[in-house]
Design a protein around this motif. Structure first.
Motif, PDB file in Angstrom:
ATOM      1  N   PRO A 100       0.840  -1.208   0.000  1.00  0.00           N
ATOM      2  CA  PRO A 100       0.000   0.000   0.000  1.00  0.00           C
ATOM      3  C   PRO A 100       0.866   1.246   0.000  1.00  0.00           C
ATOM      4  O   PRO A 100       1.848   1.314   0.744  1.00  0.00           O
ATOM      5  CB  PRO A 100      -0.777  -0.097   1.321  1.00  0.00           C
ATOM      6  N   CYS A 101       0.510   2.229  -0.823  1.00  0.00           N
ATOM      7  CA  CYS A 101       1.346   3.426  -0.933  1.00  0.00           C
ATOM      8  C   CYS A 101       0.568   4.508  -1.669  1.00  0.00           C
ATOM      9  O   CYS A 101      -0.127   4.218  -2.634  1.00  0.00           O
ATOM     10  CB  CYS A 101       2.629   3.082  -1.695  1.00  0.00           C
ATOM     11  N   GLY A 102       0.714   5.744  -1.209  1.00  0.00           N
ATOM     12  CA  GLY A 102       0.091   6.874  -1.895  1.00  0.00           C
ATOM     13  C   GLY A 102       1.098   7.679  -2.691  1.00  0.00           C
ATOM     14  O   GLY A 102       0.801   8.779  -3.132  1.00  0.00           O
ATOM     15  N   GLY A 103       2.320   7.126  -2.872  1.00  0.00           N
ATOM     16  CA  GLY A 103       3.396   7.883  -3.504  1.00  0.00           C
ATOM     17  C   GLY A 103       3.414   7.759  -5.018  1.00  0.00           C
ATOM     18  O   GLY A 103       2.561   7.124  -5.626  1.00  0.00           O
ATOM     19  N   THR A 104       4.419   8.405  -5.616  1.00  0.00           N
ATOM     20  CA  THR A 104       4.594   8.357  -7.072  1.00  0.00           C
ATOM     21  C   THR A 104       5.802   7.472  -7.394  1.00  0.00           C
ATOM     22  O   THR A 104       6.831   7.544  -6.715  1.00  0.00           O
ATOM     23  CB  THR A 104       4.789   9.767  -7.660  1.00  0.00           C
ATOM     24  N   HIS A 105       5.650   6.646  -8.422  1.00  0.00           N
ATOM     25  CA  HIS A 105       6.657   5.630  -8.753  1.00  0.00           C
ATOM     26  C   HIS A 105       6.965   5.638 -10.240  1.00  0.00           C
ATOM     27  O   HIS A 105       6.151   6.096 -11.048  1.00  0.00           O
ATOM     28  CB  HIS A 105       6.129   4.237  -8.355  1.00  0.00           C
ATOM     29  N   VAL A 106       8.134   5.068 -10.583  1.00  0.00           N
ATOM     30  CA  VAL A 106       8.488   4.905 -12.001  1.00  0.00           C
ATOM     31  C   VAL A 106       7.784   3.674 -12.572  1.00  0.00           C
ATOM     32  O   VAL A 106       7.337   2.800 -11.829  1.00  0.00           O
ATOM     33  CB  VAL A 106      10.018   4.795 -12.204  1.00  0.00           C
ATOM     34  N   ARG A 107       7.696   3.625 -13.911  1.00  0.00           N
ATOM     35  CA  ARG A 107       6.921   2.570 -14.577  1.00  0.00           C
ATOM     36  C   ARG A 107       7.640   1.231 -14.597  1.00  0.00           C
ATOM     37  O   ARG A 107       7.021   0.193 -14.793  1.00  0.00           O
ATOM     38  CB  ARG A 107       6.645   2.968 -16.031  1.00  0.00           C
ATOM     39  N   SER A 108       8.952   1.270 -14.460  1.00  0.00           N
ATOM     40  CA  SER A 108       9.738   0.048 -14.578  1.00  0.00           C
ATOM     41  C   SER A 108      10.949   0.183 -13.653  1.00  0.00           C
ATOM     42  O   SER A 108      11.495   1.287 -13.485  1.00  0.00           O
ATOM     43  CB  SER A 108      10.215  -0.127 -16.028  1.00  0.00           C
ATOM     44  N   THR A 109      11.384  -0.936 -13.099  1.00  0.00           N
ATOM     45  CA  THR A 109      12.562  -0.881 -12.221  1.00  0.00           C
ATOM     46  C   THR A 109      13.812  -0.442 -13.002  1.00  0.00           C
ATOM     47  O   THR A 109      14.774   0.042 -12.419  1.00  0.00           O
ATOM     48  CB  THR A 109      12.832  -2.237 -11.546  1.00  0.00           C
ATOM     49  N   ARG A 110      13.777  -0.589 -14.332  1.00  0.00           N
ATOM     50  CA  ARG A 110      14.912  -0.143 -15.145  1.00  0.00           C
ATOM     51  C   ARG A 110      15.177   1.345 -14.963  1.00  0.00           C
ATOM     52  O   ARG A 110      16.333   1.804 -15.001  1.00  0.00           O
ATOM     53  CB  ARG A 110      14.618  -0.449 -16.620  1.00  0.00           C
ATOM     54  N   GLU A 111      14.090   2.088 -14.779  1.00  0.00           N
ATOM     55  CA  GLU A 111      14.183   3.545 -14.708  1.00  0.00           C
ATOM     56  C   GLU A 111      14.882   4.025 -13.424  1.00  0.00           C
ATOM     57  O   GLU A 111      15.258   5.191 -13.323  1.00  0.00           O
ATOM     58  CB  GLU A 111      12.755   4.106 -14.787  1.00  0.00           C
ATOM     59  N   ILE A 112      15.031   3.139 -12.445  1.00  0.00           N
ATOM     60  CA  ILE A 112      15.732   3.517 -11.204  1.00  0.00           C
ATOM     61  C   ILE A 112      17.170   3.923 -11.531  1.00  0.00           C
ATOM     62  O   ILE A 112      17.700   4.874 -10.969  1.00  0.00           O
ATOM     63  CB  ILE A 112      15.741   2.339 -10.199  1.00  0.00           C
ATOM     64  N   GLY A 113      17.802   3.200 -12.458  1.00  0.00           N
ATOM     65  CA  GLY A 113      19.202   3.471 -12.780  1.00  0.00           C
ATOM     66  C   GLY A 113      20.120   2.899 -11.719  1.00  0.00           C
ATOM     67  O   GLY A 113      19.685   2.186 -10.810  1.00  0.00           O
ATOM     68  N   SER A 114      21.406   3.244 -11.823  1.00  0.00           N
ATOM     69  CA  SER A 114      22.359   2.606 -10.917  1.00  0.00           C
ATOM     70  C   SER A 114      22.220   3.169  -9.505  1.00  0.00           C
ATOM     71  O   SER A 114      21.869   4.330  -9.299  1.00  0.00           O
ATOM     72  CB  SER A 114      23.787   2.760 -11.440  1.00  0.00           C
ATOM     73  N   VAL A 115      22.495   2.293  -8.538  1.00  0.00           N
ATOM     74  CA  VAL A 115      22.291   2.611  -7.124  1.00  0.00           C
ATOM     75  C   VAL A 115      23.560   2.255  -6.355  1.00  0.00           C
ATOM     76  O   VAL A 115      24.163   1.209  -6.598  1.00  0.00           O
ATOM     77  CB  VAL A 115      21.102   1.784  -6.558  1.00  0.00           C
ATOM     78  N   THR A 116      23.969   3.142  -5.446  1.00  0.00           N
ATOM     79  CA  THR A 116      25.087   2.859  -4.551  1.00  0.00           C
ATOM     80  C   THR A 116      24.532   2.589  -3.162  1.00  0.00           C
ATOM     81  O   THR A 116      23.808   3.423  -2.607  1.00  0.00           O
ATOM     82  CB  THR A 116      26.035   4.075  -4.488  1.00  0.00           C
ATOM     83  N   VAL A 117      24.871   1.418  -2.606  1.00  0.00           N
ATOM     84  CA  VAL A 117      24.408   1.063  -1.261  1.00  0.00           C
ATOM     85  C   VAL A 117      25.517   1.396  -0.271  1.00  0.00           C
ATOM     86  O   VAL A 117      26.674   1.038  -0.469  1.00  0.00           O
ATOM     87  CB  VAL A 117      24.037  -0.438  -1.180  1.00  0.00           C
ATOM     88  N   GLU A 118      25.159   2.096   0.807  1.00  0.00           N
ATOM     89  CA  GLU A 118      26.138   2.490   1.825  1.00  0.00           C
ATOM     90  C   GLU A 118      26.298   1.381   2.868  1.00  0.00           C
ATOM     91  O   GLU A 118      25.417   0.517   2.989  1.00  0.00           O
ATOM     92  CB  GLU A 118      25.664   3.772   2.532  1.00  0.00           C
ATOM     93  N   PRO A 119      27.380   1.434   3.649  1.00  0.00           N
ATOM     94  CA  PRO A 119      27.505   0.471   4.756  1.00  0.00           C
ATOM     95  C   PRO A 119      26.311   0.614   5.710  1.00  0.00           C
ATOM     96  O   PRO A 119      25.752   1.701   5.843  1.00  0.00           O
ATOM     97  CB  PRO A 119      28.805   0.889   5.449  1.00  0.00           C
ATOM     98  N   LEU A 120      25.944  -0.480   6.359  1.00  0.00           N
ATOM     99  CA  LEU A 120      24.819  -0.456   7.294  1.00  0.00           C
ATOM    100  C   LEU A 120      25.091   0.493   8.454  1.00  0.00           C
ATOM    101  O   LEU A 120      26.214   0.561   8.948  1.00  0.00           O
ATOM    102  CB  LEU A 120      24.603  -1.847   7.879  1.00  0.00           C
ATOM    103  N   ALA A 121      24.055   1.192   8.888  1.00  0.00           N
ATOM    104  CA  ALA A 121      24.180   2.042  10.072  1.00  0.00           C
ATOM    105  C   ALA A 121      23.335   1.414  11.185  1.00  0.00           C
ATOM    106  O   ALA A 121      22.174   1.098  10.959  1.00  0.00           O
ATOM    107  CB  ALA A 121      23.688   3.442   9.761  1.00  0.00           C
ATOM    108  N   PRO A 122      23.940   1.233  12.393  1.00  0.00           N
ATOM    109  CA  PRO A 122      23.152   0.667  13.484  1.00  0.00           C
ATOM    110  C   PRO A 122      22.149   1.702  14.009  1.00  0.00           C
ATOM    111  O   PRO A 122      22.446   2.892  14.050  1.00  0.00           O
ATOM    112  CB  PRO A 122      24.199   0.328  14.553  1.00  0.00           C
ATOM    113  N   LEU A 123      20.975   1.251  14.396  1.00  0.00           N
ATOM    114  CA  LEU A 123      20.001   2.127  15.049  1.00  0.00           C
ATOM    115  C   LEU A 123      20.113   1.912  16.560  1.00  0.00           C
ATOM    116  O   LEU A 123      20.598   0.867  17.007  1.00  0.00           O
ATOM    117  CB  LEU A 123      18.591   1.816  14.540  1.00  0.00           C
TER     118      LEU A 123
END
Ligand SMILES: [Zn+2]
Length: 251
Positions: A207-230
């Motif tokens: 469930p979501c009221g947000g706006t999204h792209v039509r395809s996961t391709r459109e996300i483009g490249s992503v850099t994941v950072e090291p985990l941060a502890p909460l």
């Protein structure tokens, strides 16, 4: 009352300019009869942009927020906007570069939250999107050794793209859907019916009221950072999208 015109289908999330009428002028804001500007909510920031007036003047919209059944387009500086009376026709123009980054971030966040739920059995407690970066607060600790897998999962989402769709599901049906487990940390208010869900083909329904792209391709490249502890022993995943989206393939 403002019609939330961006909600209805995927194409509505791609509308950048639109006609509307002024219905009210609360202090520092303009309320329109309909809007494609996204009002802040669900971790996605409110849009920015411009309202073009019939006499050629422009009003900068610096933030957009819900207020009961209305959407406030908050304005700041610029020429005095009186007289901007109820009934005046305007053209809204969304800061598209910024909004599209939020769409890419939002779909990437759903996809990562789904992968983490499916593979690590951890639900997302909170997600915050802004600029080119998003954070996902999980309900428990994630092992750092999982980060390379998540990077591969994101690469897969681009190399073998999944369609993203909006569906409206009757509430009773949604409550029986096993997918409701992933988002179950944030109970839906009882009056929500039907439930607007974002469906990432084969991976996620949420469930979501947000706006999204039509395809996961459109996300483009992503850099994941090291985990941060909460502070409570849980963990936060953070990632950044590339400045530009990949070009849309022809056809
Ligand atoms: Zn969402």
């Amino acid at each position: 009352m403002t019609e939330l015109a961006y909600l209805g289908d995927m194409d509505s999330a791609y509308v950048r300019t639109f006609p509307a009428r002024v219905v009210a002028r609360p202090p520092g804001a303009v309320v329109l009869d309909r809007t494609y500007f996204y009002p802040a909510g669900g971790g996605q920031p409110g849009d920015r942009g411009t309202l073009h007036l019939p006499d050629g003047r422009e009003i900068r919209v610096v933030d957009v927020a819900k207020s009961g059944p209305s959407v406030l387009h908050r304005i700041k500086g610029g020429p005095p906007v009186a007289p901007l009376e109820a009934g005046t026709g305007v053209e809204g123009s969304i800061d598209w570069a910024r909004r599209h980054r939020h769409m890419r971030l939002h779909t990437a966040q759903h996809y990562l939250s789904a992968r983490i739920f499916t593979e690590d059995h951890l639900r997302t407690r909170k997600a915050v999107l802004g600029g080119r970066r998003a954070t996902i607060d999980l309900e428990g600790p994630l092992d750092a050794s999982r980060l390379p897998d998540l990077r591969v999962a994101l690469e897969e989402a681009i190399a073998r793209p999944r369609d993203v769709a909006i569906r409206f599901v009757p509430r009773a049906e949604w409550d029986r859907n096993p997918s409701s487990e992933r988002s179950g940390l944030v109970p839906l208010p009882p009056q929500v019916d039907p439930v607007r869900v974002i469906d990432i083909e084969g991976w996620d329904v949420c469930p979501c009221g947000g706006t999204h792209v039509r395809s996961t391709r459109e996300i483009g490249s992503v850099t994941v950072e090291p985990l941060a502890p909460l502070p409570d022993g849980a963990s936060q995943v953070a990632f950044t999208i590339a400045e530009d989206a990949p070009p849309t393939p022809p056809g």
